[in-house]
Design a protein around this motif. Sequence first.
Motif, PDB file in Angstrom:
ATOM      1  N   ASP A   1       1.861   7.717  -7.891  1.00  0.00           N
ATOM      2  CA  ASP A   1       0.418   7.978  -7.923  1.00  0.00           C
ATOM      3  C   ASP A   1      -0.375   6.680  -7.965  1.00  0.00           C
ATOM      4  N   TRP A   2       0.135   5.705  -8.724  1.00  0.00           N
ATOM      5  CA  TRP A   2      -0.518   4.403  -8.834  1.00  0.00           C
ATOM      6  C   TRP A   2       0.504   3.298  -8.646  1.00  0.00           C
ATOM      7  N   LEU A   3       0.090   2.220  -7.999  1.00  0.00           N
ATOM      8  CA  LEU A   3       0.882   0.998  -7.920  1.00  0.00           C
ATOM      9  C   LEU A   3       0.027  -0.124  -8.497  1.00  0.00           C
ATOM     10  N   CYS A   4       0.553  -0.816  -9.507  1.00  0.00           N
ATOM     11  CA  CYS A   4      -0.162  -1.914 -10.154  1.00  0.00           C
ATOM     12  C   CYS A   4       0.552  -3.213  -9.839  1.00  0.00           C
ATOM     13  N   LEU A   5      -0.183  -4.225  -9.455  1.00  0.00           N
ATOM     14  CA  LEU A   5       0.467  -5.484  -9.109  1.00  0.00           C
ATOM     15  C   LEU A   5      -0.504  -6.655  -9.214  1.00  0.00           C
ATOM     16  N   PRO A   6       0.045  -7.860  -9.435  1.00  0.00           N
ATOM     17  CA  PRO A   6      -0.809  -9.051  -9.477  1.00  0.00           C
ATOM     18  C   PRO A   6      -1.340  -9.407  -8.101  1.00  0.00           C
ATOM     19  N   VAL A   7      -2.478 -10.091  -8.069  1.00  0.00           N
ATOM     20  CA  VAL A   7      -3.078 -10.517  -6.805  1.00  0.00           C
ATOM     21  C   VAL A   7      -3.430 -11.996  -6.897  1.00  0.00           C
ATOM     22  N   GLY A   8      -2.846 -12.784  -6.004  1.00  0.00           N
ATOM     23  CA  GLY A   8      -3.155 -14.203  -5.927  1.00  0.00           C
ATOM     24  C   GLY A   8      -3.697 -14.527  -4.543  1.00  0.00           C
ATOM     25  N   ASN A   9      -2.788 -14.854  -3.624  1.00  0.00           N
ATOM     26  CA  ASN A   9      -3.211 -15.107  -2.248  1.00  0.00           C
ATOM     27  C   ASN A   9      -3.424 -13.814  -1.473  1.00  0.00           C
ATOM     28  N   ALA A  10      -3.092 -12.692  -2.104  1.00  0.00           N
ATOM     29  CA  ALA A  10      -3.419 -11.341  -1.646  1.00  0.00           C
ATOM     30  C   ALA A  10      -2.542 -10.820  -0.513  1.00  0.00           C
ATOM     31  N   GLY A  11      -1.483 -11.560  -0.159  1.00  0.00           N
ATOM     32  CA  GLY A  11      -0.591 -11.060   0.872  1.00  0.00           C
ATOM     33  C   GLY A  11       0.237  -9.881   0.413  1.00  0.00           C
ATOM     34  N   ASN A  12       0.641  -9.876  -0.868  1.00  0.00           N
ATOM     35  CA  ASN A  12       1.556  -8.837  -1.320  1.00  0.00           C
ATOM     36  C   ASN A  12       0.896  -7.464  -1.399  1.00  0.00           C
ATOM     37  N   ILE A  13      -0.312  -7.397  -1.950  1.00  0.00           N
ATOM     38  CA  ILE A  13      -1.000  -6.114  -2.025  1.00  0.00           C
ATOM     39  C   ILE A  13      -1.282  -5.583  -0.616  1.00  0.00           C
ATOM     40  N   THR A  14      -1.580  -6.496   0.299  1.00  0.00           N
ATOM     41  CA  THR A  14      -1.802  -6.114   1.693  1.00  0.00           C
ATOM     42  C   THR A  14      -0.527  -5.558   2.305  1.00  0.00           C
ATOM     43  N   ALA A  15       0.599  -6.218   2.030  1.00  0.00           N
ATOM     44  CA  ALA A  15       1.883  -5.785   2.583  1.00  0.00           C
ATOM     45  C   ALA A  15       2.312  -4.432   2.012  1.00  0.00           C
ATOM     46  N   TYR A  16       2.145  -4.247   0.720  1.00  0.00           N
ATOM     47  CA  TYR A  16       2.509  -2.958   0.115  1.00  0.00           C
ATOM     48  C   TYR A  16       1.727  -1.819   0.764  1.00  0.00           C
ATOM     49  N   TRP A  17       0.431  -2.033   0.971  1.00  0.00           N
ATOM     50  CA  TRP A  17      -0.382  -0.963   1.564  1.00  0.00           C
ATOM     51  C   TRP A  17       0.065  -0.681   2.996  1.00  0.00           C
ATOM     52  N   MET A  18       0.398  -1.729   3.727  1.00  0.00           N
ATOM     53  CA  MET A  18       0.954  -1.533   5.068  1.00  0.00           C
ATOM     54  C   MET A  18       2.209  -0.672   5.010  1.00  0.00           C
ATOM     55  N   GLY A  19       3.083  -0.981   4.064  1.00  0.00           N
ATOM     56  CA  GLY A  19       4.338  -0.259   3.944  1.00  0.00           C
ATOM     57  C   GLY A  19       4.155   1.192   3.552  1.00  0.00           C
ATOM     58  N   PHE A  20       3.313   1.435   2.583  1.00  0.00           N
ATOM     59  CA  PHE A  20       3.087   2.820   2.157  1.00  0.00           C
ATOM     60  C   PHE A  20       2.452   3.651   3.267  1.00  0.00           C
ATOM     61  N   LYS A  21       1.505   3.071   3.971  1.00  0.00           N
ATOM     62  CA  LYS A  21       0.874   3.811   5.070  1.00  0.00           C
ATOM     63  C   LYS A  21       1.888   4.127   6.167  1.00  0.00           C
ATOM     64  N   GLN A  22       2.713   3.153   6.504  1.00  0.00           N
ATOM     65  CA  GLN A  22       3.699   3.364   7.558  1.00  0.00           C
ATOM     66  C   GLN A  22       4.707   4.436   7.158  1.00  0.00           C
ATOM     67  N   TYR A  23       5.216   4.364   5.933  1.00  0.00           N
ATOM     68  CA  TYR A  23       6.203   5.353   5.475  1.00  0.00           C
ATOM     69  C   TYR A  23       5.582   6.747   5.399  1.00  0.00           C
TER      70      TYR A  23
END
Length: 350
Positions: free
Chosen positions: A180-202
Amino acid sequence: MAKGILERYGHLLELPAHTRPLTLLEGDTPLIPAPRLAETLGGGFTLWIKYEGLNPTGSFKDRGMAAAIGEAWGRGARVAICASTGNTAASAAAYAARAGMKAVVLIPQGKVAAGKLAGALAYGAQVVQVLGSFDDALRLVVEITQRRPLALVNSINPYRLEGQKTAAFEICDALGEAPDWLCLPVGNAGNITAYWMGFKQYDSLKGSGRPRLLGVQAAGAAPLVVGHPIEHPETVATAIRIGRPARGEQALQAAAESGGRIIAVSDEEILAMQRLLAQQEGIWVEPASAAGLAGLAAEIRAGRLDVRGQRVVAVCTGHGLKDPQIVTQQMPAPLQIPPHLEALEEILAA
């Protein structure tokens, strides 16, 4: 037999045909239940830790490097270059070494944890310290790659995100659907972007659903929260000490699209959560990795987030050994006793 991310998920990644199957058996990191911590945070929900600190070089960066260095290796690049607050440097150096390439890493002045710098040096990278911030180092990397045939492997490289989105696939595979929720740190912001790409694709392929995203920055380095770049970011969480996130706009879009948000927490909250996670669940992470959980705790405590009855995954991006000084600096001196059983009995009875 263990497989790396390119072997497991390569058919789902948008990588050029020339990409070579480079691996250190990254990925397949554990999704660890954290019931005691969930109770401490208020209870009534299920919490898992996606522990990315168990990747080969101790951070989530290995997923992206398997793809980015594999692509560069496949097209004949000889040198990989990156700017780094530490984890990217160690990962780029390791994967470049695996591919027989040279790695050059630019680090900001005096703000890289020793455990991370040691990794880059151990893997044979040429380490260059920039008398400035991470953002200055990244600017130099971008400019030099426009002049020389070097492979830029920061998260502005799209193949980095292709590799990193495999963590979202793994979470869905482990749970049977997205949390339901994914919590994660954000620095250069690539990881949160990648996770969202992955969840949408799956979700489009398997109907696995999409989580809401809670991205968390350190208060002293929170450009996505205050709404403008920060020239001199400061935080004990050095991995997210970034004032101009390369993927900032995409991160904000991902959070909004998911129905989530990006918030900031103090260094004190981050360090308190780092200790709590280690002492309650036996999971030791570097400070930045505790930011996602610290943000979850802050939102629950303030009444802004109700997760009762829901499934929450917190991404912990790097191992505690990446930055052990944080613990050792605050560690009390050990008790001293003579080598006699009575002395030990006295201590235990206290």
